[in-house]
Enzyme design. Structure first.
Site, PDB file in Angstrom:
ATOM      1  N   VAL A  16       0.843  -1.210   0.000  1.00 18.49           N
ATOM      2  CA  VAL A  16       0.000   0.000   0.000  1.00 18.49           C
ATOM      3  C   VAL A  16       0.873   1.254   0.000  1.00 18.49           C
ATOM      4  O   VAL A  16       0.633   2.197  -0.775  1.00 18.49           O
ATOM      5  CB  VAL A  16      -0.957   0.001   1.219  1.00 18.49           C
ATOM      6  CG1 VAL A  16      -1.825   1.251   1.212  1.00 18.49           C
ATOM      7  CG2 VAL A  16      -1.832  -1.253   1.211  1.00 18.49           C
ATOM      8  N   VAL A  50      -6.566  20.510  -2.103  1.00 20.01           N
ATOM      9  CA  VAL A  50      -6.235  20.902  -0.732  1.00 20.01           C
ATOM     10  C   VAL A  50      -6.059  22.425  -0.632  1.00 20.01           C
ATOM     11  O   VAL A  50      -6.378  23.038   0.385  1.00 20.01           O
ATOM     12  CB  VAL A  50      -4.938  20.175  -0.282  1.00 20.01           C
ATOM     13  CG1 VAL A  50      -4.410  20.724   1.033  1.00 20.01           C
ATOM     14  CG2 VAL A  50      -5.176  18.676  -0.170  1.00 20.01           C
ATOM     15  N   ARG A  82      14.348  -1.402   6.578  1.00 20.84           N
ATOM     16  CA  ARG A  82      15.692  -1.497   5.985  1.00 20.84           C
ATOM     17  C   ARG A  82      15.804  -0.541   4.810  1.00 20.84           C
ATOM     18  O   ARG A  82      15.011  -0.615   3.870  1.00 20.84           O
ATOM     19  CB  ARG A  82      15.964  -2.914   5.508  1.00 20.84           C
ATOM     20  CG  ARG A  82      16.427  -3.818   6.661  1.00 20.84           C
ATOM     21  CD  ARG A  82      16.791  -5.195   6.194  1.00 20.84           C
ATOM     22  NE  ARG A  82      15.660  -5.859   5.564  1.00 20.84           N
ATOM     23  CZ  ARG A  82      15.751  -6.679   4.517  1.00 20.84           C
ATOM     24  NH1 ARG A  82      16.928  -6.918   3.979  1.00 20.84           N
ATOM     25  NH2 ARG A  82      14.686  -7.249   4.016  1.00 20.84           N
ATOM     26  N   LYS A 101      -5.898  -1.750  11.389  1.00 20.61           N
ATOM     27  CA  LYS A 101      -7.116  -2.141  12.123  1.00 20.61           C
ATOM     28  C   LYS A 101      -6.793  -2.850  13.428  1.00 20.61           C
ATOM     29  O   LYS A 101      -7.522  -2.694  14.413  1.00 20.61           O
ATOM     30  CB  LYS A 101      -8.025  -3.018  11.260  1.00 20.61           C
ATOM     31  CG  LYS A 101      -7.512  -4.422  10.989  1.00 20.61           C
ATOM     32  CD  LYS A 101      -7.295  -4.654   9.551  1.00 20.61           C
ATOM     33  CE  LYS A 101      -6.188  -5.654   9.329  1.00 20.61           C
ATOM     34  NZ  LYS A 101      -5.836  -5.829   7.951  1.00 20.61           N
ATOM     35  N   GLY A 119      -2.132 -14.826  -4.729  1.00 20.38           N
ATOM     36  CA  GLY A 119      -1.768 -13.676  -3.902  1.00 20.38           C
ATOM     37  C   GLY A 119      -2.925 -13.087  -3.112  1.00 20.38           C
ATOM     38  O   GLY A 119      -2.794 -12.030  -2.505  1.00 20.38           O
ATOM     39  N   ASP A 153      -8.960 -11.068  11.657  1.00 21.93           N
ATOM     40  CA  ASP A 153      -8.944  -9.819  10.888  1.00 21.93           C
ATOM     41  C   ASP A 153     -10.353  -9.220  10.833  1.00 21.93           C
ATOM     42  O   ASP A 153     -10.551  -8.030  11.086  1.00 21.93           O
ATOM     43  CB  ASP A 153      -8.419 -10.130   9.475  1.00 21.93           C
ATOM     44  CG  ASP A 153      -8.491  -8.947   8.534  1.00 21.93           C
ATOM     45  OD1 ASP A 153      -7.582  -8.092   8.598  1.00 21.93           O
ATOM     46  OD2 ASP A 153      -9.449  -8.871   7.737  1.00 21.93           O
ATOM     47  N   LYS A 181     -12.058  -5.589  12.484  1.00 25.02           N
ATOM     48  CA  LYS A 181     -12.848  -4.642  11.688  1.00 25.02           C
ATOM     49  C   LYS A 181     -14.263  -4.495  12.268  1.00 25.02           C
ATOM     50  O   LYS A 181     -14.817  -3.390  12.310  1.00 25.02           O
ATOM     51  CB  LYS A 181     -12.894  -5.118  10.232  1.00 25.02           C
ATOM     52  CG  LYS A 181     -11.521  -5.049   9.550  1.00 25.02           C
ATOM     53  CD  LYS A 181     -11.505  -5.825   8.249  1.00 25.02           C
ATOM     54  CE  LYS A 181     -10.148  -5.745   7.568  1.00 25.02           C
ATOM     55  NZ  LYS A 181     -10.022  -6.649   6.423  1.00 25.02           N
ATOM     56  N   GLY A 241      -5.574  -4.689  -1.520  1.00 27.74           N
ATOM     57  CA  GLY A 241      -4.817  -4.357  -2.728  1.00 27.74           C
ATOM     58  C   GLY A 241      -4.172  -2.995  -2.594  1.00 27.74           C
ATOM     59  O   GLY A 241      -4.711  -2.093  -1.948  1.00 27.74           O
TER      60      GLY A 241
HETATM   61  N1  HSE Z   1      -6.218  -9.590   4.716  1.00 23.92           N
HETATM   62  C1  HSE Z   1      -7.348  -8.748   4.482  1.00 23.92           C
HETATM   63  C2  HSE Z   1      -8.360  -9.452   3.603  1.00 23.92           C
HETATM   64  C3  HSE Z   1      -7.022  -7.447   3.829  1.00 23.92           C
HETATM   65  O1  HSE Z   1      -8.142 -10.577   3.154  1.00 23.92           O
HETATM   66  O2  HSE Z   1      -9.398  -8.858   3.369  1.00 23.92           O
HETATM   67  C4  HSE Z   1      -6.489  -6.415   4.775  1.00 23.92           C
HETATM   68  O3  HSE Z   1      -7.371  -6.150   5.798  1.00 23.92           O
END
Ligand code: HSE
Length: 433
Positions: free
Chosen positions: A21, A40, A53, A111, A193, A207, A211, A309
Site C-alpha cells: 500500500v 487541498v 531497511r 485495524k 496472492g 482480521d 474490523k 490491494g
Molecule cells: N487480509 C485482508 C483481507 C485485507 O483478506 O481482506 C487487509 O485487511
C-alpha cells in the site's frame, strides 16, 4: 496544534511503510500532485519514508527519502501529517502516540492497532487538536468509516452485516463456484496472492473481528475492542456444507454482524453463515468486500468494492490525507472518538440467530423424534428438517427458528451424547433472513 502557517508552504507528509500500500501511496502522491494541490489548496509534499531497511531499491520513490529512524521521522518539526502503513501493534502504537503528541495528524490503515488501542490514540489526538483518520482500516477502498462517522451520524444504525475479509470471501466463493474443498481453495488463493503464506488471521476470523470492533464502535457510539468480538473461522467448512447451503438456496459467507438488541445492547459476532441468495451480500464474489447497513431513517444501505490491494487501499489513504490536510489548513480537526452511549455488550451465549445444524444419525425409527426432543428440551424451535441417505447412517440437516447461542450449544452437547448420533454435530448460523 502544529499548523502550517506560511501560506505558500506545502503540507508535509511522512510515510511509515513502503510495502504494497505504501508504495502506491507514494506513487499517487507524485502522479496526482497537481490535482491534490488544487483540492487541498496547498502542495502535498512527501518528506520522508520510514522503512525497516534502507538500501533496498523501491522504484518510484526517491531513495533520499528513506530512513530507518522512524522515531525521529514522526516527530520531525517540519512534518504535518504521518501516514502509518506498517501494521501490527508495536512499534506502530508508540510511533503514532509520539506523532500525535508532537502535533501531527495521523492517517492509518492499522485495524489491529485501532481495535485494541483506539481510545489512547483518540485521546492523544484530542489533546493535540489533530486528526486521526482510518478509512483504509476496514474494507480497503470502500468508504465506510466516513459514512459512519459523518454521513450517517444523524441516524440510528441498528445492524451492520459485512463481508470484510477478501481472503475468506475468495476461498468460500471458490468452494461455492467450483465445488473445491477448503484446502484446495486456500492453496489457489495463496497462488494468486489473495491469501498470505500464514493465512491464520484471515481464515480464523481475527482480521474480520478487528474490523467488526471498529464498525460497532462507530455505529453504536460505544467502545468495542477486537477481543470483545466472538469469532469462528472458515477452516472447517466442507464441500458438504457448501452443497447443503446451496440446497437451501443459500451461500456460505464469512460475515461480521453487529446489531442492537431490543433492550439496546450490542450483539457482535464473526462467523461463517448461510446467507439467503436473495440477500445482497450473497452475490459478493471473489475477494470483494461489502458492508450492509440498516438504520432507522435511511433504511437499508449497501457499500461494496475492493477490500484490499495496493492501489484501492491507497485510494482510501489519500482521501483521508486530503481531508486531514484541509482540516489542518482551516485549523479545525475532524470528528474525534464518540463513545457517549456506552452500551453494554451482549454475552456470547445470549446472541441469537437462526442455526443450521447437521449431523449423521443411525437411520432407524424413532431417531428423528429423539433428535427433535433434544432441541425441544432447550426451547429451540425447528423450521426445516431434511434427511439425505438411508440405511446404516443418514445425514440430517435442521434449520432452526431464532434461538440463543447457549441453547444451541446445550442442544449440541445432548445430541453428541446420543448413541444414535454418528458424527460430530456441525452448527452454522443463518444470517440475513
Ligand atoms: N487480509 C485482508 C483481507 C485485507 O483478506 O481482506 C487487509 O485487511
Amino acid at each position: 496544534m502544529c499548523m502550517t502557517l506560511d501560506e505558500s508552504a506545502p503540507v508535509r507528509v511522512a510515510l511509515l511503510g513502503a510495502g504494497v500500500v505504501g508504495s502506491q501511496v507514494a506513487r499517487l502522491l507524485t502522479e496526482n500532485s497537481d490535482d491534490l494541490r488544487a483540492r487541498v489548496g496547498r502542495a502535498i509534499e512527501l518528506v520522508g519514508v520510514g522503512v525497516r531497511r534502507t538500501g533496498i531499491e523501491r522504484p518510484g520513490i526517491d531513495p533520499a527519502l528513506f530512513t530507518s529512524d522512524l522515531e525521529s521521522l514522526v516527530s520531525r518539526p517540519d512534518v504535518d501529517i504521518v501516514i502509518e502503513l506498517i501494521g501490527g501493534i508495536e512499534p506502530a502504537r508508540t510511533l503514532l502516540l509520539a506523532a500525535l503528541s508532537a502535533g501531527k495528524s495521523v492517517v492509518t490503515a492499522n485495524k489491529a492497532l485501532l481495535a485494541d488501542h483506539s481510545h489512547e490514540l483518540f485521546q492523544a489526538a484530542a489533546a493535540a487538536r489533530v486528526d486521526l483518520y482510518f478509512e483504509a482500516a476496514v474494507a480497503g477502498a470502500i468508504p465506510i468509516i466516513r459514512p459512519l462517522r459523518e454521513s450517517l451520524v444523524g441516524d440510528e444504525i441498528t445492524t451492520i452485516m459485512g463481508i470484510v475479509n477478501g481472503t475468506t470471501n475468495y476461498i468460500l466463493d471458490q468452494m461455492t463456484a467450483e465445488g473445491t474443498d477448503f484446502a484446495g481453495a486456500l492453496a489457489e488463493a495463496q497462488r494468486l496472492g489473495f491469501a498470505e503464506a500464514d493465512p491464520t488471521a484471515d481464515v480464523e476470523g481475527d482480521d474480520a473481528a478487528a474490523k467488526a470492533a471498529l464498525l460497532a464502535s462507530l455505529a453504536f457510539h460505544t467502545r468495542v475492542r477486537g477481543s470483545d468480538v466472538p469469532r469462528a473461522g472458515i477452516s472447517d467448512i466442507t464441500a458438504d456444507d457448501v452443497a447443503a447451503a446451496k440446497a437451501l438456496n443459500c451461500t456460505i459467507k464469512l460475515v461480521a454482524v453487529c446489531s442492537l438488541s431490543e433492550d439496546d445492547r450490542i450483539s457482535l459476532g464473526v462467523y461463517p453463515a448461510l446467507v439467503p441468495n436473495s440477500h445482497p451480500l450473497a452475490s459478493i464474489r471473489g475477494a470483494y468486500n461489502a458492508v450492509f447497513i440498516e438504520s432507522r431513517s435511511a433504511g437499508r444501505l449497501m457499500f461494496m468494492g475492493p477490500g484490499a490491494g495496493g492501489t484501492p487501499t491507497a485510494s482510501a489513504v489519500l482521501g483521508d490525507l486530503v481531508t486531514a490536510a484541509r482540516n489542518r489548513l482551516r485549523g479545525v480537526p475532524g470528528p474525534g472518538e464518540s463513545t457517549y452511549a456506552a452500551r453494554s455488550l451482549m454475552p456470547a451465549g445470549e446472541v441469537t440467530s437462526r442455526f443450521y445444524v447437521s449431523l449423521e444419525v443411525v437411520d432407524v425409527p424413532g431417531v428423528l423424534a429423539k433428535v427433535a426432543r433434544a432441541f425441544a428440551d432447550h426451547q429451540v424451535s425447528l423450521q426445516i428438517v431434511r434427511q439425505e441417505g438411508t440405511g446404516e447412517s443418514a445425514r440430517l440437516g435442521i434449520m432452526t427458528h431464532v434461538a440463543a447461542t447457549a441453547a444451541i450449544t446445550a442442544t449440541v452437547a445432548d445430541l453428541e451424547a446420543m448413541t444414535d448420533v454418528r458424527s460430530r454435530v456441525k452448527i452454522l448460523r443463518v444470517a440475513g433472513m
